[in-house]
Design a protein around this motif. Structure first.
Motif, PDB file in Angstrom:
ATOM      1  N   LEU A 275       0.808  -1.297  -0.028  1.00 35.64           N
ATOM      2  CA  LEU A 275       0.028  -0.135   0.069  1.00 35.64           C
ATOM      3  C   LEU A 275       0.952   1.196  -0.120  1.00 35.64           C
ATOM      4  O   LEU A 275       0.559   2.195  -0.088  1.00 35.64           O
ATOM      5  N   ASP A 276       2.188   0.939   0.001  1.00 34.80           N
ATOM      6  CA  ASP A 276       2.991   2.176   0.099  1.00 34.80           C
ATOM      7  C   ASP A 276       3.612   2.702  -1.179  1.00 34.80           C
ATOM      8  O   ASP A 276       4.246   2.274  -2.032  1.00 34.80           O
ATOM      9  N   VAL A 277       3.062   4.023  -1.440  1.00 34.75           N
ATOM     10  CA  VAL A 277       3.313   4.504  -2.841  1.00 34.75           C
ATOM     11  C   VAL A 277       4.816   5.508  -2.666  1.00 34.75           C
ATOM     12  O   VAL A 277       5.332   5.752  -3.834  1.00 34.75           O
ATOM     13  N   VAL A 278       5.128   5.533  -1.444  1.00 33.23           N
ATOM     14  CA  VAL A 278       6.393   6.416  -1.123  1.00 33.23           C
ATOM     15  C   VAL A 278       7.682   5.847  -1.868  1.00 33.23           C
ATOM     16  O   VAL A 278       8.558   6.361  -2.049  1.00 33.23           O
ATOM     17  N   HIS A 279       7.654   4.376  -1.336  1.00 33.48           N
ATOM     18  CA  HIS A 279       8.844   3.916  -1.611  1.00 33.48           C
ATOM     19  C   HIS A 279       9.153   3.197  -3.072  1.00 33.48           C
ATOM     20  O   HIS A 279      10.184   2.949  -3.322  1.00 33.48           O
ATOM     21  N   VAL A 280       8.072   3.514  -3.971  1.00 30.80           N
ATOM     22  CA  VAL A 280       8.191   2.923  -5.318  1.00 30.80           C
ATOM     23  C   VAL A 280       9.281   3.530  -6.104  1.00 30.80           C
ATOM     24  O   VAL A 280      10.236   2.706  -6.674  1.00 30.80           O
ATOM     25  N   PRO A 281       9.503   5.019  -6.313  1.00 26.50           N
ATOM     26  CA  PRO A 281      10.628   5.382  -6.919  1.00 26.50           C
ATOM     27  C   PRO A 281      12.006   5.084  -6.326  1.00 26.50           C
ATOM     28  O   PRO A 281      13.135   5.256  -6.912  1.00 26.50           O
ATOM     29  N   ILE A 282      12.241   4.682  -5.138  1.00 24.27           N
ATOM     30  CA  ILE A 282      13.333   4.342  -4.355  1.00 24.27           C
ATOM     31  C   ILE A 282      13.860   2.968  -4.355  1.00 24.27           C
ATOM     32  O   ILE A 282      14.876   2.651  -5.081  1.00 24.27           O
ATOM     33  N   VAL A 283      12.802   2.056  -3.864  1.00 22.89           N
ATOM     34  CA  VAL A 283      13.239   0.786  -3.811  1.00 22.89           C
ATOM     35  C   VAL A 283      13.074   0.155  -5.383  1.00 22.89           C
ATOM     36  O   VAL A 283      13.889  -0.632  -5.568  1.00 22.89           O
ATOM     37  N   HIS A 284      11.990   0.524  -6.110  1.00 28.04           N
ATOM     38  CA  HIS A 284      11.863  -0.026  -7.576  1.00 28.04           C
ATOM     39  C   HIS A 284      12.553   0.900  -8.669  1.00 28.04           C
ATOM     40  O   HIS A 284      11.964   1.010  -9.633  1.00 28.04           O
TER      41      HIS A 284
ATOM     42  N   ILE B 105       2.047 -16.671 -20.929  1.00 24.51           N
ATOM     43  CA  ILE B 105       2.216 -15.221 -20.384  1.00 24.51           C
ATOM     44  C   ILE B 105       1.805 -15.164 -19.161  1.00 24.51           C
ATOM     45  O   ILE B 105       2.792 -14.562 -18.568  1.00 24.51           O
ATOM     46  N   ALA B 106       0.881 -15.885 -18.464  1.00 24.72           N
ATOM     47  CA  ALA B 106       0.954 -15.735 -16.844  1.00 24.72           C
ATOM     48  C   ALA B 106       1.890 -16.440 -16.352  1.00 24.72           C
ATOM     49  O   ALA B 106       2.613 -15.801 -15.262  1.00 24.72           O
ATOM     50  N   PHE B 107       2.549 -17.608 -16.901  1.00 23.39           N
ATOM     51  CA  PHE B 107       3.573 -18.033 -16.446  1.00 23.39           C
ATOM     52  C   PHE B 107       4.928 -17.218 -16.134  1.00 23.39           C
ATOM     53  O   PHE B 107       5.523 -17.213 -15.060  1.00 23.39           O
ATOM     54  N   ALA B 108       5.153 -16.271 -17.377  1.00 21.87           N
ATOM     55  CA  ALA B 108       6.296 -15.572 -17.452  1.00 21.87           C
ATOM     56  C   ALA B 108       6.035 -14.341 -16.337  1.00 21.87           C
ATOM     57  O   ALA B 108       6.791 -13.927 -15.615  1.00 21.87           O
TER      58      ALA B 108
ATOM     59  N   LEU C 103       7.620 -11.647  -9.240  1.00 20.44           N
ATOM     60  CA  LEU C 103       8.530 -12.157  -8.177  1.00 20.44           C
ATOM     61  C   LEU C 103       9.911 -11.020  -8.128  1.00 20.44           C
ATOM     62  O   LEU C 103      10.379 -10.899  -7.154  1.00 20.44           O
ATOM     63  N   ILE C 104      10.421 -10.754  -9.201  1.00 23.63           N
ATOM     64  CA  ILE C 104      11.564  -9.804  -9.356  1.00 23.63           C
ATOM     65  C   ILE C 104      11.388  -8.583  -8.632  1.00 23.63           C
ATOM     66  O   ILE C 104      12.210  -8.104  -7.796  1.00 23.63           O
ATOM     67  N   ILE C 105      10.068  -8.061  -8.784  1.00 19.38           N
ATOM     68  CA  ILE C 105       9.673  -7.008  -8.165  1.00 19.38           C
ATOM     69  C   ILE C 105       9.618  -6.939  -6.517  1.00 19.38           C
ATOM     70  O   ILE C 105      10.042  -6.307  -5.932  1.00 19.38           O
ATOM     71  N   GLU C 106       8.734  -8.119  -6.380  1.00 19.81           N
ATOM     72  CA  GLU C 106       8.536  -8.728  -4.918  1.00 19.81           C
ATOM     73  C   GLU C 106       9.721  -8.790  -4.197  1.00 19.81           C
ATOM     74  O   GLU C 106       9.757  -8.164  -3.087  1.00 19.81           O
TER      75      GLU C 106
END
Length: 326
Positions: free
Chosen positions: A156-165, A266-269, A275-278
């Motif tokens: 739910l955290d929008v603040v971390h997105v440009p930093i962590v990702h 496509i779903a498998f990929a 998972l990479i993002i997670e």
């Protein structure tokens, strides 16, 4: 944990016919199995006789059989047979009953009722109306050494997105956080990122922000959705193992081509891309202290933490309602 709630705890595929699955959820050692009709069941993973793990036994008809002395228990935890007493015994076996846990199966998910049996509700948390049989999905799981509340807040955290990702979904250096707008209606929390590149402007307050086409939903106690587009969704249910560990079940849903074979590929990929993002999130979230979050935990929250504050407030309210039996 929040009392008197349905928790999504396992994928349906985890419980195989004729097999017993040992799984720890909400700090409870549980044994899951399917009875003779294929219905999911769950009992305490501890025989009432001498404390052996029932999950080490086997399924016999509608019962699980203890591997130590052969006592058999049905899906309600009732002891149906004690071999040493013989088949002709007329003894009352109820003293050997084990605790059962109510489970339901829907949306290819096993839900467990964590609460009082007389408070069981019929409604299972899911995003009905957002995904249906036109979507194909693939699922992957990952264990985090973190309390489930921290895992949920991260999503739910929008603040971390440009930093962590910064090199994936957060590309573009949009570090200035407008709002975000948060809505809680009909038991569902909704929010979306309104991030911008910082050129010296002041952040907009939440009431000047909108819910964008790409947005997030959360339903208590533990299921979340990312609406990436009309054809692509990601659903995660956060299964609490105990106070310090959570299993994330990550599902990539889509209906991009309408071709079954292509969509399954496509779903498998897609699940592995997620998972990479997670994993970018995981390396940070598991370091948070304390393991569990709370509304009055002493953290110095930011304006952009609005969705997290809303989640904590509602979680505290639900914990109070559940624990007082209201």
């Amino acid at each position: 944990m929040i009392w008197n709630q349905w928790y999504a705890v396992l994928p349906s595929t985890a419980i195989k016919s004729g097999k017993i699955l040992a799984a720890k959820r909400m700090g409870l050692e549980l044994a899951f199995f399917r009875n003779g009709k294929g219905n999911a069941a769950c009992v305490e993973d501890k025989c009432s006789h001498r404390g052996a793990a029932l999950s080490g036994g086997k399924v016999k008809g509608d019962c699980v059989m203890c591997p130590f002395h052969g006592l058999e228990f049905d899906n309600n935890g009732a002891c149906r047979y004690v071999p040493s007493y013989g088949k002709s015994s007329v003894k009352d076996l109820s003293r050997y009953n084990v605790k059962r846990y109510i489970v339901r199966e829907e949306n290819s998910i096993i839900y467990l009722w964590y609460g009082d049996e007389d408070k069981v509700t019929d409604k299972l948390p899911f995003f009905h109306g957002f995904v249906d049989r036109s979507y194909v999905f693939s699922e992957v799981e990952d264990l985090w050494n973190s309390h489930y509340s921290r895992c949920i807040e991260n999503q739910l955290d929008v603040v971390h997105v440009p930093i962590v990702h910064h090199n994936t979904i957060g590309r573009g250096n949009k570090t200035l956080i407008n709002g975000p707008k948060v809505i809680f209606e009909n038991g569902m929390l909704t929010t979306s990122a309104n991030n911008e590149v910082d050129t010296g402007q002041k952040p907009k307050p939440a009431d000047e922000c909108v819910i964008k086409d790409t947005y997030l939903n959360f339903i208590f106690p533990n299921i979340w959705m990312n609406h990436i587009s009309k054809k692509i969704k990601v659903i995660i249910y956060f299964a609490p193992v105990d106070e310090e560990n959570t299993i994330l079940y990550i599902r990539f849903y889509h209906r991009i081509t309408g071709n079954g074979i292509a969509d399954r590929a496509i779903a498998f990929a897609g699940k592995y891309a997620n998972l990479i993002i997670e994993r970018q999130d995981k390396r940070v979230v598991v370091t948070q202290k304390p393991k569990s979050s709370s509304l009055k935990g002493g953290e110095k929250l930011l304006t952009g933490d609005g969705p997290i504050i809303a989640y904590r407030r509602m979680r505290e309210e639900l914990k109070g309602l559940g624990n007082t039996g209201k």
